[in-house]
Design a protein around this motif. Sequence first.
Motif, short mmCIF file in Angstrom:
data_model
loop_
_atom_site.label_atom_id
_atom_site.label_comp_id
_atom_site.label_asym_id
_atom_site.label_seq_id
_atom_site.Cartn_x
_atom_site.Cartn_y
_atom_site.Cartn_z
N MET A 375 8.07 -8.74 3.17
CA MET A 375 8.70 -7.50 2.80
C MET A 375 10.12 -7.40 2.35
O MET A 375 10.79 -8.20 2.93
CB MET A 375 8.57 -6.48 3.97
CG MET A 375 8.97 -5.04 4.05
SD MET A 375 8.46 -4.24 2.52
CE MET A 375 7.03 -3.14 2.74
N PHE A 380 10.50 -1.64 0.75
CA PHE A 380 10.54 -0.84 2.06
C PHE A 380 10.73 0.73 1.87
O PHE A 380 11.28 1.09 0.93
CB PHE A 380 11.33 -1.53 3.12
CG PHE A 380 11.13 -0.71 4.55
CD1 PHE A 380 9.79 -1.01 4.99
CD2 PHE A 380 12.12 -0.03 5.13
CE1 PHE A 380 9.73 -0.52 6.33
CE2 PHE A 380 11.85 0.61 6.36
CZ PHE A 380 10.64 0.46 6.78
N SER A 381 9.84 1.48 2.70
CA SER A 381 10.07 2.83 2.76
C SER A 381 10.10 3.24 4.15
O SER A 381 9.25 2.76 4.79
CB SER A 381 9.35 3.61 1.71
OG SER A 381 9.28 5.06 2.21
N ASP A 382 10.47 4.51 4.55
CA ASP A 382 10.06 5.13 5.87
C ASP A 382 8.72 5.66 5.76
O ASP A 382 8.29 5.99 6.92
CB ASP A 382 11.17 6.23 6.29
CG ASP A 382 11.18 7.23 5.46
OD1 ASP A 382 11.19 7.21 4.29
OD2 ASP A 382 11.08 8.32 5.89
N SER A 383 8.27 5.78 4.59
CA SER A 383 6.82 6.48 4.49
C SER A 383 6.05 5.49 4.29
O SER A 383 5.84 4.78 3.21
CB SER A 383 7.15 7.41 3.14
OG SER A 383 5.71 7.72 2.90
N LEU A 384 4.79 5.57 4.97
CA LEU A 384 3.64 4.51 4.83
C LEU A 384 2.95 4.72 3.76
O LEU A 384 2.25 3.88 3.06
CB LEU A 384 2.64 5.03 6.06
CG LEU A 384 1.80 4.08 6.77
CD1 LEU A 384 2.46 2.78 7.29
CD2 LEU A 384 0.89 4.61 7.92
N LYS A 385 2.81 6.03 3.31
CA LYS A 385 2.45 6.47 1.88
C LYS A 385 2.63 5.69 0.84
O LYS A 385 2.05 5.32 -0.15
CB LYS A 385 2.59 7.89 1.80
CG LYS A 385 1.59 8.51 0.76
CD LYS A 385 1.80 10.32 0.66
CE LYS A 385 3.28 10.33 0.13
NZ LYS A 385 3.77 11.97 0.22
N ILE A 387 4.52 2.86 1.11
CA ILE A 387 4.19 1.54 0.91
C ILE A 387 2.83 1.07 0.62
O ILE A 387 2.24 0.30 -0.07
CB ILE A 387 4.59 0.94 2.45
CG1 ILE A 387 6.22 0.98 2.73
CG2 ILE A 387 4.23 -0.64 2.62
CD1 ILE A 387 6.63 0.27 4.00
N THR A 388 1.51 1.75 1.05
CA THR A 388 0.40 1.73 0.91
C THR A 388 0.00 1.95 -0.43
O THR A 388 -0.91 1.07 -1.06
CB THR A 388 -0.59 2.52 1.79
OG1 THR A 388 -0.01 3.73 1.70
CG2 THR A 388 -0.55 1.76 3.29
N GLU A 391 1.12 -1.12 -2.42
CA GLU A 391 0.19 -2.36 -1.85
C GLU A 391 -1.22 -2.26 -2.55
O GLU A 391 -1.67 -3.04 -3.19
CB GLU A 391 -0.06 -2.12 -0.44
CG GLU A 391 -0.39 -3.33 0.44
CD GLU A 391 -0.78 -3.06 2.01
OE1 GLU A 391 -0.45 -1.77 2.45
OE2 GLU A 391 -0.89 -4.01 2.49
N VAL A 408 -4.34 -8.07 0.32
CA VAL A 408 -3.05 -8.15 0.22
C VAL A 408 -2.38 -7.80 1.79
O VAL A 408 -2.78 -6.97 2.47
CB VAL A 408 -2.21 -7.19 -0.57
CG1 VAL A 408 -0.86 -7.09 -0.29
CG2 VAL A 408 -2.36 -7.44 -2.17
N LYS A 409 -1.63 -8.68 2.32
CA LYS A 409 -1.14 -8.35 3.52
C LYS A 409 0.40 -8.58 3.45
O LYS A 409 0.94 -9.59 3.18
CB LYS A 409 -1.68 -9.48 4.52
CG LYS A 409 -1.16 -9.25 5.81
CD LYS A 409 -1.91 -10.11 7.18
CE LYS A 409 -1.27 -10.04 8.37
NZ LYS A 409 -2.00 -10.78 9.21
N LEU A 410 1.19 -7.65 3.99
CA LEU A 410 2.64 -7.27 3.89
C LEU A 410 3.14 -8.15 5.19
O LEU A 410 2.55 -7.54 6.31
CB LEU A 410 3.15 -6.15 3.68
CG LEU A 410 2.52 -5.26 2.34
CD1 LEU A 410 2.91 -3.95 2.63
CD2 LEU A 410 3.45 -6.07 1.22
#
Lengths: 436, 145
Positions: A375, A380-385, A387-388, A391, A408-410
């Motif tokens: 990462m 990076f972002s505070d939002s999971l949305k 990042i995914t 991804e 894929v694994k971050l």
Amino acid sequence: MERYFEPGIECASREQITRLQDERLAATVKRVYETVPYYKNKMDEAGVSPADIQGVRDLHKLPFLSKEDLRKQYPYGLLAKPLSECVRIHSTSGTTGRRVVAFYTQNDIDLWEECCARAITAAGGTKEDVVQVCYGYGLFTGGAGLHGGSHKVGSLTLPMSSGNTDRQIQFMTDLGATIICCTPSYAAYLAESIIERGERDRIKLKAGIFGAEAWTEEMRQDIQNKLGIKAYDIYGLTEISGPGVAFECSQQDGMHINEDHFIAEIIDPATGEVLPYGEKGELVFTSITKEAFPLIRYRTKDICVLNAEPCACGRTHVRMTKPLGRSDDMLIVKGVNVFPSQIETVLLNDGYPANYQIIVERENNSDRIEVQVEMTPEMFSDSLKDITKREKKLVSDLKAMLGIYCVVKLVAPKSIVRSEGKAKRVIDKRNLYAGK
Amino acid sequence: MTVKQISAFLENKPGALAAFTRILQDSEIDLRALSLAETEDFGIVRVIVDDPFRTVQILKEEGYVCSLTPVLAIVFEDKPGALVNVLNLLGDNGINLEYSYAFLAKKANSACMIFRVADNEAAIKVLTANGIRPLCQDDMEGMFK
């Protein structure tokens, strides 16, 4: 009793084989020198003329050909026949960034299919057999090669292509397939599915011809036991023709190279020096019957050993071991060629750092490739949305580049182990190569 | 009228959150609120602390990937319907809620929540027009004294 598709040539004396190779090599070299400017330039640079190549003993004088050369000459640079004489192309598996296209005349197709017919016959195939081909059809040579070989033998051919396990098992049981052709990992998967469904007693398989990826002796035993068949290895490369360059006989102790079509050499991958039979090195092929796309001293990057000892099956053609490794960093995952550099290209295009690691495993006899990426503040972002979403884009971009699904694994920054400042890019946990 | 939230990337593995909070503890940073969002492989830890800028600096030195995000902090009277009221105001005005989490302050009879919305300015406008004032960083600190 051992069966041969072409006993006269498969069991010819060494003298006969050498004479045939001498004649065909000299003719091939003369022809490519005259018709393919690329070969002419390369030979001129090396100071070799067609007259210097009288036979196999002179082969070492010729320059090598690499996959890189093939890519640079894409698409027509190495074509030795007018396009109007060509009837088909095939291409190397799922490698968008490094595509290689091979051309075939009708004669090339016929000879290739005869090579596959030899393999099917060596596995016990006759015109009474039902051959289920579950290699992929299309640009990939697997499906077309075994399909054509099965026709030449006169077997009933089931052109299944890959995937759709339910349908594979249904046809296998309903139509009584006796020989199956696919990748060894798919064979292992099919075996498990057949047992799970309680269909083991309904299948009539006696043999399998498995290739396009590395597999171990343990895997062979496993497939043989589960399906109650004999499992035979087959070797080939799209560049050279496809499957059937070499195949296993009843002895299951090395693959006979079809020496009337291909001359095999083993070289030291570092120096290019030709090594004697019995020594481990990189396999180099020269095709001596190909019309459209003859390759002279093509470096396969596969590491193996050649064995010229007479074989109990009666065939006289030299045997090669299963590939024992690679002299480059190419991975074969799910039968598809994967170069770490392709993965790196996708990562960088998508804004990820070059800090990555590729982990290849085999779970339940099926390959799994995982790309671990560190990462970065930019990604990076505070939002999971967010990042995914990125991804998922990476997963689909990798799929587009490689033709296969990668997990894929971050991972956290600096978590990929570096030795002497350089990360180990590839961890292959499959242990595919015996004795390594 | 926002407070600074710190988000950091954590791998989803045993001890990852412990190591993270240990760093805050060793640096004598006080945690006001904490929330986790996770996938199978990784998580995002979001915290409100007493000194966000120093915290970011420390985390970066420790090799964490982190970011500062202004979020809305709202104190509710602890009575039925208070949360629904705020959510309705945001929803009715087309303000999408990305995520939200609750925390406790020292003040009795009150509940505190963090709201992360796409457009802070629009949300503040709607809320203040309806008599709800999101906290600023100093207000936040005041709640823990």
